[in-house]
Design a protein around this motif. Structure first.
Motif, short mmCIF file in Angstrom:
data_model
loop_
_atom_site.label_atom_id
_atom_site.label_comp_id
_atom_site.label_asym_id
_atom_site.label_seq_id
_atom_site.Cartn_x
_atom_site.Cartn_y
_atom_site.Cartn_z
N ALA A 1 31.48 48.32 39.28
CA ALA A 1 31.42 48.92 40.69
C ALA A 1 32.76 48.99 41.24
N LYS A 2 33.85 48.19 40.84
CA LYS A 2 35.04 48.43 41.42
C LYS A 2 35.81 49.69 41.06
N ALA B 1 38.27 47.87 47.24
CA ALA B 1 38.43 47.70 46.13
C ALA B 1 39.71 46.76 45.82
N ARG C 1 36.53 39.13 42.91
CA ARG C 1 35.77 39.25 41.98
C ARG C 1 36.20 39.99 40.70
N LYS C 2 35.83 39.61 39.52
CA LYS C 2 36.28 40.13 38.24
C LYS C 2 35.25 41.08 37.69
N ASN C 3 35.55 41.73 36.61
CA ASN C 3 34.79 42.36 35.72
C ASN C 3 33.31 43.19 36.35
N ARG C 4 33.62 43.84 37.36
CA ARG C 4 32.54 44.47 38.00
C ARG C 4 32.93 45.89 37.63
N ASP D 1 26.95 45.05 45.02
CA ASP D 1 28.37 45.24 45.62
C ASP D 1 28.38 46.47 46.57
N PHE D 2 27.85 47.43 46.33
CA PHE D 2 27.58 48.57 47.28
C PHE D 2 27.18 48.28 48.48
N ARG E 1 38.80 43.18 47.18
CA ARG E 1 37.75 42.46 46.82
C ARG E 1 37.88 42.24 45.44
N PHE E 2 38.29 42.85 44.29
CA PHE E 2 38.21 43.05 42.93
C PHE E 2 39.44 42.99 42.32
N GLU E 3 39.44 42.21 41.08
CA GLU E 3 40.82 41.80 40.67
C GLU E 3 41.03 43.04 39.34
N PHE E 4 41.94 43.86 39.52
CA PHE E 4 42.25 44.85 38.68
C PHE E 4 43.40 44.10 37.55
N ARG E 5 43.06 44.47 36.36
CA ARG E 5 43.91 43.68 35.28
C ARG E 5 45.02 44.64 34.97
#
Lengths: 286, 284
Positions: free
Chosen positions: A7-8, B101, A2-5, B188-189, B104-108
């Motif tokens: 929460a991350k 994190a 998932r992107k642009n959250r 998300d939490f 599951r998440f994408e860091f740019r």
């Protein structure tokens, strides 16, 4: 993914801030200290590159570097070779395999200082178990802790004892993940076990061996505990590894600036060696 | 491996003999420590060979009783437990969400892989490099000779285990579950707390055990940052030799007491050791 959250950031920031505070900040602090002459209770005095210059004229640095590098090279290669051989031996049908494997795991988690002190009891020269066995078999008495060379061998032996099981365990896991079909075909073409190992098994577990090599290299450079407890760096400076010398400079003689400079030299050496292997690390962690 | 090959009898015998030698070698040091700790002090140097209990000497628990009733010894054990548990809790509290994190998440700005390697690279650092700054920082904060200094240091050292191993664990969980939950309006939490985390409990326990074991075994900082009250068990053990000379029965008892907790923990998480100690690079 998932992107642009938003929460991350909540998930990852605490860990990042922690590392910045307790690893990156001390590293920068240490770099700063290395340009000063720091004694407790007195104001620090800027000395420029003097601490680094001192490293080159300090024969004890040369000695501890030599001791450490030799130790790393010898123990890591013996551990890898022995670990591979034992893994090959265990990679077959065998009764009681799980119990043997469990027993082989034990050394890995033993408190290193405790290993050093237990070493003191088994390498004891007057009637310790090793010498008493050597005495009755070959009428031989080895001056384990009083001779420069044997004290060194004792440290190596303890380290090999503790970490060969780690190499064994990881390489065995690598071997067990290999597909069996290849071997069925291989045994039709060739009957030499050595040839099969060299041409099929080894190339396939090479990535695993690389990981083990890397991890052992990283950990080996940290050696301190076993030497501290078994020989205390002696006799003389025969087993004074780099971390021990740095510890003494800083925590016994409170020459804090110089100790910081010493630490940075070790860091530089480790980083150079790891960088030579860095491409492989990245590949492993995609 | 199930490759069926014809094995000769002599081959089998040699194989088992080799295995026996290897196992003997692997357990000998621990065996010797245990045996020395249950020998009557007077017989420490007189009993020869393998010193088999009952056959060669009458074992006694006297050394253990003395050891466990010493106030110093108990307080060192207690310190070790406090440091290991607290450091592990901090490492998990910081590392598990971070691992999640990264999975599951994408860091740019910094890619996920680079962030992971950044965390991992903390393990490359030889601890002695940050010894002096830590000593001065703890001195400034008046935390020298307190367990809290050791908690902070050890949490930092074991954090990479939590981040990297948990990242891989969360990656291996099917993302569909969370996607379904999201459709149902789960935040998300909530999906982390209610869905992924419960599924990751077995690895979480293994990571906790590894963190406890590494913290328990840590020596350099425990030695440098404590003097009296906050001594951990390994530091107490290191003081034993100076105070008691060649009294091997005390050394052996203490050494076994020091190495027993991490070793026993390791036996419980056998399945995860390879994955844990290689940071997920090799799956055991």
């Amino acid at each position: 993914m998932r992107k642009n959250r938003r929460a991350k950031y909540f998930f990852i920031f605490p860990a990042i801030i922690w590392v910045l505070a307790f690893t990156i900040f001390p590293l920068i602090y240490s770099l700063g200290l290395s340009f000063f002459r720091v004694r407790l209770g007195r104001p620090a005095q800027f000395v420029g590159l003097n601490n680094f210059a001192r490293i080159f004229s300090d024969y004890k640095v040369g000695n501890s570097l030599k001791v450490t590098l030799l130790y790393v090279a010898i123990t890591v290669s013996i551990q890898l070779i022995l670990g591979t051989l034992i893994a090959l031996l265990f990679n077959q049908e065998m009764r009681g395999k799980n119990i043997f494997r469990a027993l082989l795991i034990l050394p890995i988690f033993c408190t290193p200082v405790a290993v050093g002190y237990l070493g003191l009891t088994i390498f004891y020269e007057e009637g310790g178990p090793i010498n008493s066995i050597l005495m009755s078999l070959f009428n031989l008495k080895i001056p384990w802790l009083s001779s420069r060379i044997w004290a060194w061998v004792a440290v190596l032996l303890l380290d090999i004892w503790q970490w060969t099981p780690f190499c064994f365990l990881v390489i065995l896991a690598g071997l067990q993940s290999l597909p069996e079909e290849i071997y069925d075909a291989a045994y039709i073409d060739s009957s030499s076990e050595w040839e099969i190992f060299r041409k099929i098994t080894f190339p396939m577990i090479q990535p695993v061996i690389m990981v083990v090599l890397l991890l052992r290299l990283i950990e080996s450079f940290k050696i301190f505990d076993v030497v501290y407890s078994l020989t205390g760096g002696g006799p003389g400076t025969a087993t004074e590894v780099y971390s021990l010398y740095t510890y003494r400079t800083g925590m016994k003689f409170f020459d804090l600036g110089y100790a910081s400079a010493l630490g940075y030299l070790l860091l530089a050496i480790v980083i150079v060696i790891i960088n030579l292997l860095f491409r492989q690390i990245r590949e492993v962690y995609e | 491996m199930g490759v069926v090959r014809k094995k000769s009898l002599s081959g089998t015998i040699i194989r088992y003999a080799l295995v026996a030698i290897i196992v003997f070698w692997a357990v000998f040091l621990i065996y010797w420590g245990v045996v020395t700790s249950i020998k009557p002090p007077a017989e420490t140097f007189t009993v020869t060979g393998l010193s088999v209990p009952f056959l060669q000497f009458q074992p006694t628990l006297e050394n253990w009783r003395t050891e466990l009733s010493t106030r110093e010894s108990r307080s060192a054990l207690l310190n070790s437990i406090i440091v290991a548990v607290s450091a592990t809790l901090i490492a998990l509290a910081l590392g598990v969400p971070a691992g999640y994190a990264l999975a599951r998440f994408e860091f740019r700005r910094m890619k996920n892989r680079d962030l992971t390697i950044w965390f991992l690279s903390q393990r490359v650092l030889p601890p002695v490099v940050v010894l002096i700054p830590f000593f001065l920082i703890m001195r400034t904060l008046h935390l020298l000779d307190t367990v809290w200094a050791l908690v902070l240091v050890n949490a930092t050292f074991v954090l990479p285990f939590a981040v990297v191993i948990m990242r891989q664990t969360f990656q291996d969980l099917p993302a569909e579950l969370e996607e379904a939950a999201e459709v149902d309006g789960c935040s998300d939490f909530m999906s982390f707390w209610r869905i992924s985390l419960p599924l990751a409990i077995p690895t979480l326990v293994a990571v906790a055990a590894i963190c406890v074991a590494f913290t328990w075994n840590e020596f350099l900082f425990a030695l440098s940052l404590t003097t009296l009250r906050a001594k951990t068990f390994p530091v107490y053990l290191a003081g034993a030799e100076d105070t008691r000379g060649v009294q091997f029965w005390f050394i052996a008892t203490r050494a076994i007491l020091a190495l027993a907790p991490p070793t026993v923990l390791a036996l419980f998480i056998q399945r995860y050791i390879v994955r844990g100690l290689t940071f997920g690079a090799v799956k055991g």
